[in-house]
Design an enzyme around this catalytic site. Structure first.
Site, PDB file in Angstrom:
ATOM      1  N   GLY A 106      -4.352   1.495  -6.604  1.00  0.00           N
ATOM      2  CA  GLY A 106      -4.123   2.843  -6.497  1.00  0.00           C
ATOM      3  C   GLY A 106      -3.539   3.528  -5.133  1.00  0.00           C
ATOM      4  O   GLY A 106      -3.755   4.364  -4.487  1.00  0.00           O
ATOM      5  N   GLY A 108      -0.601   3.810  -4.586  1.00  0.00           N
ATOM      6  CA  GLY A 108       0.635   4.571  -4.751  1.00  0.00           C
ATOM      7  C   GLY A 108       1.904   3.868  -4.655  1.00  0.00           C
ATOM      8  O   GLY A 108       2.989   4.034  -3.990  1.00  0.00           O
ATOM      9  N   SER A 109       1.820   2.633  -5.374  1.00  0.00           N
ATOM     10  CA  SER A 109       3.010   1.844  -5.602  1.00  0.00           C
ATOM     11  C   SER A 109       4.191   2.612  -6.216  1.00  0.00           C
ATOM     12  O   SER A 109       5.409   2.397  -5.914  1.00  0.00           O
ATOM     13  CB  SER A 109       2.837   0.549  -6.407  1.00  0.00           C
ATOM     14  N   SER A 110       3.985   3.654  -7.227  1.00  0.00           N
ATOM     15  CA  SER A 110       4.863   4.385  -7.720  1.00  0.00           C
ATOM     16  C   SER A 110       5.693   5.263  -6.941  1.00  0.00           C
ATOM     17  O   SER A 110       6.934   5.329  -6.750  1.00  0.00           O
ATOM     18  CB  SER A 110       4.640   5.276  -9.035  1.00  0.00           C
ATOM     19  N   ALA A 112       5.493   5.046  -3.523  1.00  0.00           N
ATOM     20  CA  ALA A 112       6.365   4.054  -2.499  1.00  0.00           C
ATOM     21  C   ALA A 112       7.778   3.391  -3.065  1.00  0.00           C
ATOM     22  O   ALA A 112       8.699   3.605  -2.394  1.00  0.00           O
ATOM     23  CB  ALA A 112       5.561   3.068  -2.023  1.00  0.00           C
ATOM     24  N   ASP A 153       1.630  11.973  -2.217  1.00  0.00           N
ATOM     25  CA  ASP A 153       1.716  10.601  -2.092  1.00  0.00           C
ATOM     26  C   ASP A 153       3.359  10.153  -1.663  1.00  0.00           C
ATOM     27  O   ASP A 153       3.492   9.501  -1.143  1.00  0.00           O
ATOM     28  CB  ASP A 153       1.663   9.582  -3.460  1.00  0.00           C
TER      29      ASP A 153
HETATM   30  O1  PMV Z   1      -5.209   8.306  -7.562  1.00  0.00           O
HETATM   31  P1  PMV Z   1      -4.475   8.701  -6.297  1.00  0.00           P
HETATM   32  O2  PMV Z   1      -4.832   7.897  -4.937  1.00  0.00           O
HETATM   33  O3  PMV Z   1      -2.857   8.577  -6.670  1.00  0.00           O
HETATM   34  O4  PMV Z   1      -4.855  10.194  -5.834  1.00  0.00           O
HETATM   35  C1  PMV Z   1      -4.647  11.209  -6.933  1.00  0.00           C
HETATM   36  C2  PMV Z   1      -4.965  12.621  -6.206  1.00  0.00           C
HETATM   37  C3  PMV Z   1      -4.877  13.795  -7.251  1.00  0.00           C
HETATM   38  O5  PMV Z   1      -5.410  15.000  -6.219  1.00  0.00           O
HETATM   39  C4  PMV Z   1      -5.978  13.723  -7.980  1.00  0.00           C
HETATM   40  C5  PMV Z   1      -3.483  13.949  -7.590  1.00  0.00           C
HETATM   41  C6  PMV Z   1      -2.495  14.497  -7.053  1.00  0.00           C
HETATM   42  O6  PMV Z   1      -1.375  14.325  -7.299  1.00  0.00           O
HETATM   43  O7  PMV Z   1      -2.762  15.317  -5.915  1.00  0.00           O
END
Ligand code: PMV
Length: 317
Positions: A106, A108-110, A112, A153
């Site tokens: 989790g 954030g490979s997408s 990145a 992200d």
């Molecule tokens: O699951 P992650 O690490 O991509 O984090 C998501 C964070 C959220 O606030 C739930 C969604 C978002 O896009 O902000």
């Protein structure tokens, strides 16, 4: 040939609330996604993403986009389609991606891969783009593919470091943090972010006042966390993690595995919380005794991820 890379990310505070216009704090991690791009003299888009089992994917650039694209190519293909709409080109490209982290964490490979690819494209075709324009291109593409998301992200992948982020009206501010001595634990469970975001949206529609109340409290915690980070006040930061985690639990996004890890770190440190959408993925913690916190994570069935935080944003290699 052009190679660009972009970092993954970890949310420190404000997840979920950020989707509703409140701030979050995100830091870039030193696991990067690398994207190699070259023109190929044909009208074909060709891609290999061995880390996600995608080999020799190809189609003509006139056919880009559409429904039901394989997972490993969706974001890249959407960025490319949008880019070509705005800046038509005759020659297609070959793309190869390489990941330094498991997509399961989790991190954030997408986002990145989206950012690294977009940056490589602008370099390859010599179309200069500001960081804000790069953000727009990537964010629009991710929204099209994923349907939900605040874009925090994407901001981490572009700017790197530690960022205070508000979705709309957009605010991206770098937070000056000297060191960031956090432990990161992985639950072993892969979480599906869009599903959890939709779950919270459902809750928002059913119990609006209560849910907005929770978001507002998270927002206040996030603002205080910024102060704690700037002052390297780890005790205060730990306390804020505990409060933020309790509110996320109220939102219903924690899980048994996350609770076990958060509890174990809290016992020996200043505080801990889940990081990201919840349901699995990672947690973070802060305290004086790093070794005790790491042991706590392992004993509770988690895996310690040795990442460095505040990594550099997107760059050409
Ligand atoms: O699951 P992650 O690490 O991509 O984090 C998501 C964070 C959220 O606030 C739930 C969604 C978002 O896009 O902000």
């Amino acid at each position: 040939m052009v190679v660009a890379s972009a970092p993954g990310k970890l949310v420190l505070f404000g997840e979920h609330a950020v989707v509703y216009g409140y701030p979050c704090i995100v830091t870039a991690v030193n696991r990067r996604m690398y994207v190699e791009v070259e023109t190929n003299g044909t009208d074909v888009f060709h891609m290999d993403a061995p880390d996600v089992g995608l080999y020799a994917y190809s189609k003509t650039i006139a056919d880009l986009g559409g429904e039901g694209l394989p997972k490993g190519v969706r974001f890249v293909e959407e960025v490319y389609r949008r880019f070509l709409d705005a800046h038509p080109q005759k020659q297609g490209i070959n793309v190869v991606t390489r990941s330094e982290f498991s997509a399961d964490y989790g991190f954030g490979s997408s986002s990145a891969v989206t950012v690294a690819f977009a940056r490589a494209l602008t370099e390859l075709y010599k179309v200069p783009m500001s960081e804000d324009e790069l953000f727009e291109l990537c964010y629009e593409s991710v929204l099209k593919v994923q349907g939900v998301g605040s874009g925090f992200d994407i901001a981490a992948a572009i700017w790197g470091g530690t960022i205070y982020f508000i979705h709309s009206p957009r605010l991206i501010e770098r937070i000056e943090v000297k060191t960031l001595p956090l432990v990161v634990g992985y639950t072993g469970v892969k979480a599906d972010t869009p599903t959890l975001v939709r779950m919270v949206a459902h809750r928002m529609s059913q119990k609006k006042e209560l849910t907005i109340g929770i978001m507002e409290q998270i927002s206040q915690i996030t603002q205080r966390a910024r102060v704690a980070l700037e002052a390297s006040d780890w005790k205060m930061l730990g306390g804020l993690m505990v409060d933020n985690h309790a509110l996320l639990k109220k939102l219903g996004v924690s899980s048994d595995e996350l609770e076990r890890l958060v509890e174990a770190v809290f016992k020996v440190g200043y505080g801990a919380k889940l990081s990201g959408a919840g349901g699995g993925d990672c947690m973070i913690g802060v305290g004086k005794d790093m070794e005790a916190m790491k042991q706590g994570i392992e004993m509770a069935g988690g895996k310690v991820l040795p990442v460095e935080l505040q990594a550099e944003g997107v760059r050409l290699e």
